[in-house]
Design an enzyme around this catalytic site. Structure first.
Site, PDB file in Angstrom:
ATOM      1  N   THR A 139      -1.378  10.659   2.195  1.00  0.00           N
ATOM      2  CA  THR A 139      -1.565  12.063   3.733  1.00  0.00           C
ATOM      3  C   THR A 139      -1.016  12.987   2.679  1.00  0.00           C
ATOM      4  O   THR A 139      -1.817  14.622   2.260  1.00  0.00           O
ATOM      5  CB  THR A 139      -1.587  11.576   4.540  1.00  0.00           C
ATOM      6  OG1 THR A 139      -2.491  10.181   4.831  1.00  0.00           O
ATOM      7  CG2 THR A 139      -2.469  12.861   5.254  1.00  0.00           C
ATOM      8  N   ALA A 140       0.163  13.226   2.924  1.00  0.00           N
ATOM      9  CA  ALA A 140       1.262  14.800   2.819  1.00  0.00           C
ATOM     10  C   ALA A 140       1.067  15.418   1.343  1.00  0.00           C
ATOM     11  O   ALA A 140       0.948  16.413   2.076  1.00  0.00           O
ATOM     12  CB  ALA A 140       2.613  14.248   2.710  1.00  0.00           C
ATOM     13  N   ALA A 144      -5.078   8.955  13.155  1.00  0.00           N
ATOM     14  CA  ALA A 144      -6.101  10.561  14.566  1.00  0.00           C
ATOM     15  C   ALA A 144      -5.417  11.391  14.325  1.00  0.00           C
ATOM     16  O   ALA A 144      -4.065  11.541  13.636  1.00  0.00           O
ATOM     17  CB  ALA A 144      -5.102   9.879  15.825  1.00  0.00           C
ATOM     18  N   LYS A 158     -12.682  12.651  18.157  1.00  0.00           N
ATOM     19  CA  LYS A 158     -11.532  12.443  18.683  1.00  0.00           C
ATOM     20  C   LYS A 158     -11.743  14.283  19.919  1.00  0.00           C
ATOM     21  O   LYS A 158     -11.643  14.990  19.651  1.00  0.00           O
ATOM     22  CB  LYS A 158     -10.307  12.335  18.158  1.00  0.00           C
ATOM     23  CG  LYS A 158      -8.931  11.999  19.059  1.00  0.00           C
ATOM     24  CD  LYS A 158      -7.559  11.977  18.316  1.00  0.00           C
ATOM     25  CE  LYS A 158      -7.068  12.357  19.576  1.00  0.00           C
ATOM     26  NZ  LYS A 158      -5.789  11.871  18.062  1.00  0.00           N
ATOM     27  N   GLU A 190       1.126  11.374  19.938  1.00  0.00           N
ATOM     28  CA  GLU A 190       0.316  12.445  19.452  1.00  0.00           C
ATOM     29  C   GLU A 190      -0.241  12.956  18.615  1.00  0.00           C
ATOM     30  O   GLU A 190      -0.973  13.856  18.409  1.00  0.00           O
ATOM     31  CB  GLU A 190       0.977  13.687  20.830  1.00  0.00           C
ATOM     32  CG  GLU A 190       1.151  13.620  22.306  1.00  0.00           C
ATOM     33  CD  GLU A 190       0.081  13.541  23.085  1.00  0.00           C
ATOM     34  OE1 GLU A 190      -1.097  13.925  22.708  1.00  0.00           O
ATOM     35  OE2 GLU A 190       0.177  13.292  24.428  1.00  0.00           O
ATOM     36  N   THR A 244       0.835  13.197  15.740  1.00  0.00           N
ATOM     37  CA  THR A 244       1.271  14.923  15.553  1.00  0.00           C
ATOM     38  C   THR A 244       1.923  15.105  13.934  1.00  0.00           C
ATOM     39  O   THR A 244       2.273  16.242  13.382  1.00  0.00           O
ATOM     40  CB  THR A 244       1.968  15.622  16.033  1.00  0.00           C
ATOM     41  OG1 THR A 244       3.454  14.144  16.535  1.00  0.00           O
ATOM     42  CG2 THR A 244       1.818  16.529  17.494  1.00  0.00           C
TER      43      THR A 244
HETATM   44  P1  FAD Z   1       3.618   7.223   1.746  1.00  0.00           P
HETATM   45  O1  FAD Z   1       1.578   7.515   2.961  1.00  0.00           O
HETATM   46  O2  FAD Z   1       4.723   6.705   2.349  1.00  0.00           O
HETATM   47  O3  FAD Z   1       2.993   8.457   0.946  1.00  0.00           O
HETATM   48  C1  FAD Z   1       4.310   8.289   0.072  1.00  0.00           C
HETATM   49  C2  FAD Z   1       3.779   8.299  -1.121  1.00  0.00           C
HETATM   50  O4  FAD Z   1       4.594   8.476  -2.132  1.00  0.00           O
HETATM   51  C3  FAD Z   1       2.933   7.644  -1.883  1.00  0.00           C
HETATM   52  O5  FAD Z   1       1.442   7.818  -2.533  1.00  0.00           O
HETATM   53  C4  FAD Z   1       3.919   6.542  -2.866  1.00  0.00           C
HETATM   54  O6  FAD Z   1       3.352   5.539  -3.352  1.00  0.00           O
HETATM   55  C5  FAD Z   1       5.155   7.503  -3.548  1.00  0.00           C
HETATM   56  N1  FAD Z   1       6.075   7.497  -4.075  1.00  0.00           N
HETATM   57  C6  FAD Z   1       7.184   7.179  -3.309  1.00  0.00           C
HETATM   58  N2  FAD Z   1       7.932   6.740  -3.841  1.00  0.00           N
HETATM   59  C7  FAD Z   1       7.577   6.664  -5.240  1.00  0.00           C
HETATM   60  C8  FAD Z   1       8.142   6.963  -6.542  1.00  0.00           C
HETATM   61  N3  FAD Z   1       9.593   6.108  -6.669  1.00  0.00           N
HETATM   62  N4  FAD Z   1       7.097   7.203  -7.022  1.00  0.00           N
HETATM   63  C9  FAD Z   1       6.312   7.541  -7.123  1.00  0.00           C
HETATM   64  N5  FAD Z   1       5.915   7.854  -6.282  1.00  0.00           N
HETATM   65  C10 FAD Z   1       6.110   6.737  -5.400  1.00  0.00           C
HETATM   66  N6  FAD Z   1       0.077  10.662  11.580  1.00  0.00           N
HETATM   67  C11 FAD Z   1      -0.646  11.386  12.467  1.00  0.00           C
HETATM   68  O7  FAD Z   1      -0.981  12.556  12.349  1.00  0.00           O
HETATM   69  N7  FAD Z   1      -1.417  10.492  12.957  1.00  0.00           N
HETATM   70  C12 FAD Z   1      -1.719   8.829  13.236  1.00  0.00           C
HETATM   71  O8  FAD Z   1      -2.344   8.640  13.971  1.00  0.00           O
HETATM   72  C13 FAD Z   1      -0.171   8.464  12.816  1.00  0.00           C
HETATM   73  N8  FAD Z   1      -0.003   7.249  12.760  1.00  0.00           N
HETATM   74  C14 FAD Z   1       1.414   7.086  12.756  1.00  0.00           C
HETATM   75  C15 FAD Z   1       1.729   5.375  13.090  1.00  0.00           C
HETATM   76  C16 FAD Z   1       3.173   4.687  12.394  1.00  0.00           C
HETATM   77  C17 FAD Z   1       3.245   3.607  12.951  1.00  0.00           C
HETATM   78  C18 FAD Z   1       3.336   5.499  11.343  1.00  0.00           C
HETATM   79  C19 FAD Z   1       4.735   5.028  10.876  1.00  0.00           C
HETATM   80  C20 FAD Z   1       3.064   6.773  11.226  1.00  0.00           C
HETATM   81  C21 FAD Z   1       1.973   7.389  11.260  1.00  0.00           C
HETATM   82  N9  FAD Z   1       1.358   8.789  11.571  1.00  0.00           N
HETATM   83  C22 FAD Z   1       0.452   9.085  11.985  1.00  0.00           C
HETATM   84  C23 FAD Z   1       2.329   9.598  10.389  1.00  0.00           C
HETATM   85  C24 FAD Z   1       0.987   8.826   8.945  1.00  0.00           C
HETATM   86  O9  FAD Z   1       1.535   8.090   8.600  1.00  0.00           O
HETATM   87  C25 FAD Z   1       1.921  10.218   8.007  1.00  0.00           C
HETATM   88  O10 FAD Z   1       2.619  11.465   8.985  1.00  0.00           O
HETATM   89  C26 FAD Z   1       1.046  10.575   6.868  1.00  0.00           C
HETATM   90  O11 FAD Z   1       0.200   9.480   6.400  1.00  0.00           O
HETATM   91  C27 FAD Z   1       1.697  11.037   5.619  1.00  0.00           C
HETATM   92  O12 FAD Z   1       2.549   9.742   4.756  1.00  0.00           O
HETATM   93  P2  FAD Z   1       2.775  10.551   4.058  1.00  0.00           P
HETATM   94  O13 FAD Z   1       2.063  11.230   3.018  1.00  0.00           O
HETATM   95  O14 FAD Z   1       4.209  11.592   3.432  1.00  0.00           O
HETATM   96  O15 FAD Z   1       3.719   9.044   3.263  1.00  0.00           O
END
Ligand code: FAD
Length: 503
Positions: A21-22, A56, A84, A342, A344
């Site tokens: 997502t980020a 959420a 929501k 929450e 966030t």
């Molecule tokens: P990730 O989804 O982990 O993505 C990481 C990316 O990096 C992936 O594409 C992966 O393939 C890539 N990557 C990693 N290493 C390598 C590599 N060596 N080579 C190439 N690619 C690589 N947030 C909310 O706003 N609402 C919620 O309800 C909520 N619920 C959550 C519940 C839980 C239990 C948790 C732990 C988090 C929750 N969050 C929630 C937070 C939310 O999930 C994240 O903020 C959001 O999904 C962003 O994640 P990310 O993109 O930072 O990481």
């Protein structure tokens, strides 16, 4: 002439590491708004995958979508989203309690005193009502109703499918010129002199070079931590939950317009209703509960048939000491995490990429820009942290060692002050740059049973009759606005029903 250092040259090649997502939020915002100036590349690995939770959201997401020109119905159909209006907290203050933290305003304030002072004076004079009776969104949530239109002022956010959201944003970003590279990052190349990152080495030998790197690699923090060793400030003494187990169940067609957060023995469970399924999870503290116990408590309380196996996720609450270090900016889980109570985290990604775009270092990175970025990001997160710690600390539960710990733990000084202020004088405030408004602080503090000893004298100037009429009028207006609204599921069917859902 001296060769320019990286810091002095134009920053036009942005490389985003990670496509969760980020990563895709960053790619979407940068490509749509600065795509004509920048060359944007995102590297992700399907083999590693994403965290798969984070469904959420909170209302500022709508502003972000509007700025990007994202059509709401199209986005909701693509992500099988629902609306929501807030979060219902169950068993948090004590077992059997429930209150909703809704996205709306409480009543009508005066410039001297917020509305809850009037409500408190009403209680003293025997006018019996709940603070939630004065909030439109809260009443609509409680009655399972929802509608929005261009004239409507109802404040809301979404429940969405995180995987589909990333796909939706990928399509959007590629349309505005972002380039996606599939590959596993096996090494990070740095300038020997400055330590700046110069490229990402992929497992198949390719090198992805750039001027500015956005670390969206999730908890791994491949660039910000594993390469730059930025450091992490641990907050687990205030937020002791460090694990979650997540699974999906069949949906309920009469889905609720709010998230449920149900406190348990050593943590809490979430229920997030989407059009095609329900997201379920159990956030817990591994010092107090084993994975097996957490799974069986989650499975024991499900409303629908499981569609996936339970999956355990570990995390550590806290923040990266700097989210901008050298020529790397961390977003999402790579930047820190304060558990999902929450909802966030996605908001913080949006806030982070917006901040970056507002001070984009096109002519070179200056320490003052990075410093300001780090300060603002830290302050923003600390205020959110305090609000989340409040839920745990302000409990009267003493049935398990987990809740006894939460109730008796030392809390951040900033939070202690807020709670004392509210207890002593019912004073609540929204600090500068703070996400949560007075209405949120009041709903949660009152919802968790913090009763102020005193309140502002202004409502004492009203006769009991006047005060009673004022309060009754507000309640009636809200009921008048809520009663004609359709049910949430009926509205979703008409407005944004996704293909293959709700048939
Ligand atoms: P990730 O989804 O982990 O993505 C990481 C990316 O990096 C992936 O594409 C992966 O393939 C890539 N990557 C990693 N290493 C390598 C590599 N060596 N080579 C190439 N690619 C690589 N947030 C909310 O706003 N609402 C919620 O309800 C909520 N619920 C959550 C519940 C839980 C239990 C948790 C732990 C988090 C929750 N969050 C929630 C937070 C939310 O999930 C994240 O903020 C959001 O999904 C962003 O994640 P990310 O993109 O930072 O990481």
């Amino acid at each position: 002439m001296n060769k320019p250092t990286l810091d002095e040259k134009k920053i036009s090649r942005v490389v985003i590491a990670g496509g969760g997502t980020a990563g895709w939020i960053a790619a979407a915002a940068l490509s749509k708004k600065l795509g004509e100036l920048l060359d944007i590349t995102l590297v992700e690995s399907a083999e590693i995958g994403t965290i798969g939770v984070g469904e959420a959201t909170i209302p500022p997401m709508r502003v972000f979508h509007r700025l990007l020109g994202i059509d709401e119905r199209e986005f909701m159909r693509a992500t099988r989203a629902t609306f929501k209006l807030g979060i219902q907290f169950e068993n948090w203050g004590q077992q059997g309690d429930r209150y909703i933290h809704a996205f709306g305003k409480n009543g009508r304030e005066s410039w001297l005193a917020e509305f809850h002072h009037f409500w408190l004076e009403g209680r003293v004079r025997g006018i019996d009502s709940e603070i939630g009776d004065y909030c439109l969104e809260l009443q609509a949530a409680r009655q399972g109703k929802f509608a929005t239109s261009t004239q409507s002022s109802i404040n809301y956010a979404y429940h969405l499918d995180a995987g589909l959201y990333a796909q939706f944003l990928r399509k959007f970003s590629e349309q505005y010129g972002a380039r996606r590279i599939e590959g596993n990052i096996s090494g990070v190349e740095q300038c020997v002199e400055s330590g700046n990152i110069t490229g990402l080495r992929l497992a198949d030998g390719r090198l992805v070079e750039g001027d500015l790197f956005v670390d969206c690699t999730g908890f791994r923090g491949l660039l910000i931590e594993q390469t730059l060793h930025t450091g992490y400030e641990d907050w687990s003494h205030w937020l002791p939950c460090d694990s979650a187990v997540a699974l999906q169940t069949e949906g309920d067609n009469a889905f609720l317009p709010y998230t449920r957060s149900i406190a348990g023995e050593s943590g809490w469970q979430w229920r997030i209703p989407l059009q095609h399924r329900t997201g379920n999870g159990h956030v817990f503290c591994s010092q107090h509960l084993s994975d097996d116990e957490a799974c069986s408590q989650l499975l024991g309380g499900l409303d629908g048939k499981p569609l996936t196996d339970p999956r355990v996720i570990r995390f550590r609450t806290g923040r990266r000491r700097k989210v901008w270090n050298k020529n790397c900016i961390a977003l999402g889980l790579a930047s820190g995490f304060v558990e999902p109570l929450e909802s966030t985290s996605i908001h913080l990604v949006i806030a982070g990429i917006t901040r970056l775009m507002q001070c984009f270092p096109y002519d070179g990175i200056s320490p003052s820009t990075a410093h300001r970025f780090n300060r603002e990001s830290r302050e923003e997160l600390e205020k959110i942290r305090d609000f989340i710690v409040l839920h745990y600390h302000l409990t009267r539960r003493n049935d398990t060692s987990f809740w006894r710990y939460c109730a008796s733990m030392e809390v951040p000084e900033t939070l202690r002050e807020r709670m004392e202020l509210f207890r002593d004088s019912a004073y609540a405030h929204q600090a500068e740059g703070e996400l949560f408004r007075v209405d949120s602080w009041v709903q949660v503090m009152v919802g968790q049973g913090l009763v102020p000893r005193a309140h502002h004298p202004l409502p004492k100037l009203m006769s009991t009759d006047e005060l009673s009429r004022f309060l009754a009028g507000l309640r009636e207006n809200i009921q008048r606005a809520v009663s004609p609204l359709p049910s949430h599921d009926a509205f979703v069917r008409g407005y944004c029903q996704a293909e293959g859902c709700l048939d």
